[in-house]
Scaffold this active site. Structure first.
Site, PDB file in Angstrom:
ATOM      1  N   ASP A 195       7.949  -4.808   8.025  1.00 37.60           N
ATOM      2  CA  ASP A 195       8.439  -3.667   8.800  1.00 37.60           C
ATOM      3  C   ASP A 195       7.347  -2.666   9.155  1.00 37.60           C
ATOM      4  O   ASP A 195       7.330  -2.128  10.264  1.00 37.60           O
ATOM      5  CB  ASP A 195       9.596  -2.974   8.073  1.00 37.60           C
ATOM      6  CG  ASP A 195       9.296  -2.622   6.636  1.00 37.60           C
ATOM      7  OD1 ASP A 195       8.155  -2.855   6.163  1.00 37.60           O
ATOM      8  OD2 ASP A 195      10.200  -2.115   5.949  1.00 37.60           O
ATOM      9  N   GLY A 223      10.934   1.796   0.180  1.00 31.52           N
ATOM     10  CA  GLY A 223       9.625   1.398  -0.313  1.00 31.52           C
ATOM     11  C   GLY A 223       8.576   2.100   0.519  1.00 31.52           C
ATOM     12  O   GLY A 223       8.896   2.936   1.375  1.00 31.52           O
ATOM     13  N   CYS A 264       2.661   3.571  -9.512  1.00 36.65           N
ATOM     14  CA  CYS A 264       2.425   3.230  -8.110  1.00 36.65           C
ATOM     15  C   CYS A 264       2.892   4.372  -7.200  1.00 36.65           C
ATOM     16  O   CYS A 264       3.810   5.129  -7.548  1.00 36.65           O
ATOM     17  CB  CYS A 264       3.186   1.964  -7.714  1.00 36.65           C
ATOM     18  SG  CYS A 264       2.608   0.454  -8.508  1.00 36.65           S
TER      19      CYS A 264
END
Length: 412
Positions: A195, A223, A264
């Site tokens: 994407d 995400g 992260c």
């Protein structure tokens, strides 16, 4: 017009000279045959023969005559963008959003299908087929022979050469043969990419990235990923991992990410983690109108509610968004020092948090940049908004149509 001629129109455009001429008409049209020959350095007879084939296939049409320079007025050529169509599909963890557009990426119609969890590879492929069939059924006035392909913007890691979703973390699925399935089902050319890369293509063709050789498009939603364009080419990396900035480590003592590592960027700034971080702080006694907005049920807390509370002046929610902006700013500073793009284009649900998050993000870049140029790297919101990924999916097919060399990477 014969079916054989139309069915071959995609391949017709794939030879070097044909693609060169077609792209010249796309970017410079209305344009005469003589001007095409001048710009491409092809011989006039070669241009005339190829243009005739393109006109016969109805992909190129003759427009109004141009100005005379002493002889007959030249006939001008343009792409017949309104007579051919592309299907674009965006696959998120929650839904499949499909559109049908003309060659100018104008959306004709759309279909959205919710994804029910848990899901298998087979059921996801079934949902994809269902979405395309619904689009075709709703728009049965469109000649099927004029649909040139299907582009799929898939979250996660994608093998673009084989059109396989290697890993879709939001769906917890691996090795989904999207290209093979859809090509078999609909007998159309199918292109698949992730994407963020698709968003970058969309911005390069129809958004803020037009005519910019080096930029990064960052998608911040459930995400975090980036589409990286360098010298007019989309960077995929050796094993299609380029742009997975959501999994760069920001805080080694930070929360656990879905990938299994700790700290992260995604685990600190993506939508679901943003809400989770706020829940933990509220559970420890922090005061906020969010408690009342959720009816004292923190399981109902979402990033959208945090933004809504922040827009009403809730200090806690404002601080959460500022903190998220700081984490994103750290990640983007790392990206700036690695890639050194002309600009960064932001998209995705989290970026809808507005100036509170973006101001914090930009301030962090300003604080951390090594040079004045790095500190002042332009950061802007996507021009295509919520349609960025699905328009990018359409562009996956357009790139394949208009370019012959490394079709998935050459965009300008």
């Amino acid at each position: 017009m014969t079916q054989k001629l139309l069915a071959g129109s995609f391949q017709l455009m794939k030879s070097l000279n044909r693609s060169l001429i077609l792209n010249t008409i796309r970017t410079e049209g209305p344009i005469s045959r003589a001007e095409i020959a001048k710009l491409t350095k092809l011989t006039p007879p070669t241009v005339s023969n190829i243009v005739k084939e393109l006109i016969d296939s109805d992909i190129v049409i003759e427009s109004n005559q141009g100005e005379s320079r002493g002889g007959r007025k030249p006939t001008m050529l343009v792409i017949n963008g309104k007579n051919f169509f592309v299907i674009g599909i965006e696959v998120s963890p929650a839904s499949i959003y499909s559109v049908i557009t003309n060659l100018n990426a104008k959306i004709i119609d759309s279909v959205s299908i919710d994804i029910h969890h848990p899901i298998t590879n087979e059921s996801l492929l079934s949902f994809l087929s269902k979405s395309v069939k619904q689009l075709l059924d709703k728009n049965n006035w469109i000649n099927r022979e004029h649909i040139l392909g299907i582009g799929v913007a898939m979250h996660g890691i994608v093998d673009i050469e084989n059109g396989i979703s290697i890993y879709a973390p939001g769906l917890k699925l691996r090795n989904i043969p999207i290209k093979e399935h859809l090509e078999s089902e609909f007998n159309l050319t199918v292109k698949v990419d992730n994407d963020a890369n698709s968003m970058a293509l969309g911005e390069a063709w129809f958004g803020h990235g037009y005519d910019i050789g080096d930029f990064v498009c960052v998608n911040v939603g459930q995400g975090i990923g980036a589409g990286i364009i360098i010298n007019g080419k989309l960077l995929h990396g050796n094993e299609f991992l380029s742009g997975e900035i959501g999994h760069m480590t920001i805080d080694i003592d930070g929360p656990k990410c879905s990938c299994g590592n700790y700290g992260c960027l995604e685990a600190l700034a993506a939508g679901p983690y943003l809400a989770e971080r706020a829940k933990k702080q509220l559970a420890m006694g922090e005061k906020s109108m969010l408690i009342h907005m959720t009816g004292h049920n923190l399981d109902k807390l979402t990033g959208e509610l945090i933004y809504e509370a922040a827009s009403q002046g809730d200090p806690f929610s404002i601080n959460v968004l500022k903190e998220t902006g700081k984490y994103l700013g750290i990640g983007l500073s790392n990206l700036i020092h690695t890639i050194n793009p002309s600009c960064i284009i932001m998209g995705g649900g989290v970026t809808k948090s507005g100036h509170i998050l973006l101001d914090s993000l930009k301030e962090t870049i300003k604080q951390r940049g090594l040079t004045e140029q790095a500190k002042s790297t332009q950061v802007m919101l996507t021009k295509l908004g919520d349609q960025a990924a699905v328009i990018g999916a359409v562009c996956l097919v357009l790139v394949e149509l208009f370019f012959t060399q490394s079709p998935q990477t050459s965009i300008i």
